[in-house]
Scaffold this active site. Structure first.
Site, short mmCIF file in Angstrom:
data_model
loop_
_atom_site.label_atom_id
_atom_site.label_comp_id
_atom_site.label_asym_id
_atom_site.label_seq_id
_atom_site.Cartn_x
_atom_site.Cartn_y
_atom_site.Cartn_z
N ARG A 89 0.82 -1.21 0.00
CA ARG A 89 0.00 0.00 0.00
C ARG A 89 0.85 1.26 0.00
O ARG A 89 0.31 2.37 0.00
CB ARG A 89 -0.87 0.00 1.26
CG ARG A 89 -2.35 -0.28 1.03
CD ARG A 89 -3.00 -0.21 2.39
NE ARG A 89 -4.41 0.01 2.37
CZ ARG A 89 -5.32 -0.97 2.39
NH1 ARG A 89 -4.96 -2.22 2.36
NH2 ARG A 89 -6.60 -0.65 2.44
N ARG A 128 -21.17 -1.71 2.36
CA ARG A 128 -20.50 -3.01 2.47
C ARG A 128 -20.84 -3.72 3.77
O ARG A 128 -20.95 -3.11 4.83
CB ARG A 128 -18.98 -2.82 2.40
CG ARG A 128 -18.23 -4.11 2.74
CD ARG A 128 -16.81 -4.09 2.29
NE ARG A 128 -16.01 -3.07 2.93
CZ ARG A 128 -14.73 -2.83 2.59
NH1 ARG A 128 -14.15 -3.52 1.62
NH2 ARG A 128 -14.07 -1.89 3.22
N ARG A 161 -18.23 -3.13 9.06
CA ARG A 161 -16.95 -2.72 9.65
C ARG A 161 -17.06 -1.30 10.18
O ARG A 161 -17.65 -0.43 9.55
CB ARG A 161 -15.85 -2.78 8.58
CG ARG A 161 -15.29 -4.17 8.39
CD ARG A 161 -14.42 -4.28 7.17
NE ARG A 161 -13.45 -3.20 7.02
CZ ARG A 161 -12.56 -3.13 6.02
NH1 ARG A 161 -12.54 -4.06 5.09
NH2 ARG A 161 -11.71 -2.13 5.95
P1 ADP Z 1 -12.02 -3.80 -1.40
O1 ADP Z 1 -11.53 -5.15 -0.91
O2 ADP Z 1 -11.28 -3.35 -2.63
O3 ADP Z 1 -12.06 -2.77 -0.35
P2 ADP Z 1 -14.63 -5.14 -1.59
O4 ADP Z 1 -14.35 -6.36 -2.42
O5 ADP Z 1 -14.79 -5.31 -0.14
O6 ADP Z 1 -13.52 -4.01 -1.91
O7 ADP Z 1 -15.92 -4.44 -2.22
C1 ADP Z 1 -16.47 -3.24 -1.65
C2 ADP Z 1 -18.01 -3.29 -1.74
O8 ADP Z 1 -18.42 -3.17 -3.11
C3 ADP Z 1 -18.61 -4.60 -1.24
O9 ADP Z 1 -19.81 -4.31 -0.57
C4 ADP Z 1 -18.86 -5.41 -2.52
O10 ADP Z 1 -19.95 -6.31 -2.39
C5 ADP Z 1 -19.14 -4.32 -3.55
N1 ADP Z 1 -18.62 -4.64 -4.90
C6 ADP Z 1 -17.43 -5.21 -5.19
N2 ADP Z 1 -17.25 -5.30 -6.53
C7 ADP Z 1 -18.36 -4.75 -7.10
C8 ADP Z 1 -18.78 -4.53 -8.47
N3 ADP Z 1 -18.02 -4.89 -9.50
N4 ADP Z 1 -19.98 -3.94 -8.66
C9 ADP Z 1 -20.76 -3.57 -7.60
N5 ADP Z 1 -20.42 -3.73 -6.31
C10 ADP Z 1 -19.24 -4.33 -6.05
P1 ADP Z 2 -10.03 -1.74 2.28
O1 ADP Z 2 -9.67 -2.66 1.17
O2 ADP Z 2 -11.48 -1.53 2.43
O3 ADP Z 2 -9.25 -0.48 2.28
P2 ADP Z 2 -8.47 -3.34 4.18
O4 ADP Z 2 -9.17 -4.39 4.89
O5 ADP Z 2 -7.53 -3.70 3.08
O6 ADP Z 2 -9.60 -2.34 3.68
O7 ADP Z 2 -7.65 -2.45 5.21
C1 ADP Z 2 -8.23 -1.96 6.39
C2 ADP Z 2 -7.22 -1.19 7.19
O8 ADP Z 2 -6.12 -2.05 7.59
C3 ADP Z 2 -6.54 -0.02 6.48
O9 ADP Z 2 -7.31 1.16 6.54
C4 ADP Z 2 -5.21 0.09 7.26
O10 ADP Z 2 -5.43 0.72 8.51
C5 ADP Z 2 -4.88 -1.36 7.55
N1 ADP Z 2 -4.04 -1.96 6.49
C6 ADP Z 2 -4.37 -3.00 5.68
N2 ADP Z 2 -3.38 -3.30 4.83
C7 ADP Z 2 -2.37 -2.42 5.09
C8 ADP Z 2 -1.07 -2.20 4.55
N3 ADP Z 2 -0.59 -2.94 3.53
N4 ADP Z 2 -0.31 -1.19 5.08
C9 ADP Z 2 -0.78 -0.44 6.10
N5 ADP Z 2 -1.99 -0.59 6.65
C10 ADP Z 2 -2.79 -1.57 6.17
#
Ligand code: ADP
Ligand code: ADP
Ligand code: ZN
Length: 218
Positions: A89, A128, A161
């Site tokens: 990241r 989500r 979350r």
């Molecule tokens: P990330 O891991 O990148 O943070 P998530 O996979 O958790 O993203 O997806 C974020 C939200 O968007 C979830 O509620 C998921 O169900 C929804 N989502 C993911 N991909 C799509 C898509 N292609 N179209 C619509 N909604 C989606």
């Molecule tokens: P999302 O895909 O919705 O951003 P994640 O579950 O990947 O959420 O991350 C949630 C939180 O965990 C981030 O906001 C950060 O605080 C921490 N985190 C996850 N991955 C990393 C990373 N590679 N470096 C630093 N912080 C991280």
């Protein structure tokens, strides 16, 4: 061997695509966010350190994150490939990953960059929902579970979350723009980047990713 990175802003669909990729390719899914949330739930020392950052929508410091990922990648189940979700990241994390893999005579196969507009991300993140037990990802409008509040896969409880509240979401998107978006250029320069339109339906994005991986592997 497939060593994949899922890159994209919070809400782009990394976790959603990772679930589908795991089903198809049987690779371990390494989500640093899931690792931190599990540690927080356990109340371990790592969890206590990480909690402050997650609650604030900020990144956990690089040295903590890198140690965890290196340890995870050195385990036997990762030797035939892996899917990294939410790591790296920052540029220092990417540099440390490159060094670690080079030391093991391995390299990244491809970086799957999922592109989604910021306004769409806000709606996705605030809607989500996640399974407390297996981390399966749902959305109240785009991907509801069959039975309200219950996970389709494992029957676990579905929850929201804490960092998906709108204010923290905006902070996380800022953090993405400042600290993570520079990785797009980093991997493009190294010939690893494959970008996908993440606003397409979930299955369409997945099919396009699979097609790109097949083309690459000949
Ligand atoms: P990330 O891991 O990148 O943070 P998530 O996979 O958790 O993203 O997806 C974020 C939200 O968007 C979830 O509620 C998921 O169900 C929804 N989502 C993911 N991909 C799509 C898509 N292609 N179209 C619509 N909604 C989606
Ligand atoms: P999302 O895909 O919705 O951003 P994640 O579950 O990947 O959420 O991350 C949630 C939180 O965990 C981030 O906001 C950060 O605080 C921490 N985190 C996850 N991955 C990393 C990373 N590679 N470096 C630093 N912080 C991280
Ligand atoms: Zn579940």
């Amino acid at each position: 061997m497939l060593n994949l990175i899922l890159l994209g802003p919070p809400g782009a669909g990394k976790g959603t695509q990772a679930e589908l990729l795991v089903e198809r390719f049987h690779l371990p899914h390494i989500s640093t966010g899931d690792i931190f949330r599990a540690a927080i739930k356990e109340g371990s020392p790592l969890g206590q350190k990480a909690k402050v950052f997650l609650d604030a929508g900020k990144l956990v410091p690089d040295d903590i994150v890198v140690g965890i990922v290196e340890e995870r990648l050195s385990q036997p189940d990762c030797q035939e490939g892996f899917i990294l979700d939410g790591f790296p990241r920052t540029i220092p994390q990417a540099e440390m990953l490159d060094r670690y893999l080079a030391g093991a005579d391995r390299q990244i196969t491809a970086v799957i960059n999922i592109d989604v507009d910021f306004e769409v991300l806000i709606r996705r993140l605030t809607g989500r929902r996640v399974c407390r037990n297996c981390q399966a990802v749902y959305h109240i409008v785009n991907k509801p579970s069959q039975k309200s509040g219950v996970c389709d896969h494992c029957g676990g409880e579905i929850y929201q979350r804490q960092d998906d509240a709108e204010e923290t979401v905006r902070k996380r998107l800022e953090v993405y723009r400042d600290q993570t978006a520079p990785l797009i250029a980093y991997y493009r320069e190294r010939g690893k980047l494959k970008t996908f339109n993440g606003e397409e339906p979930i299955q369409v994005v997945f099919d396009q990713i699979c097609l790109a991986l097949e083309e690459q592997n000949g």
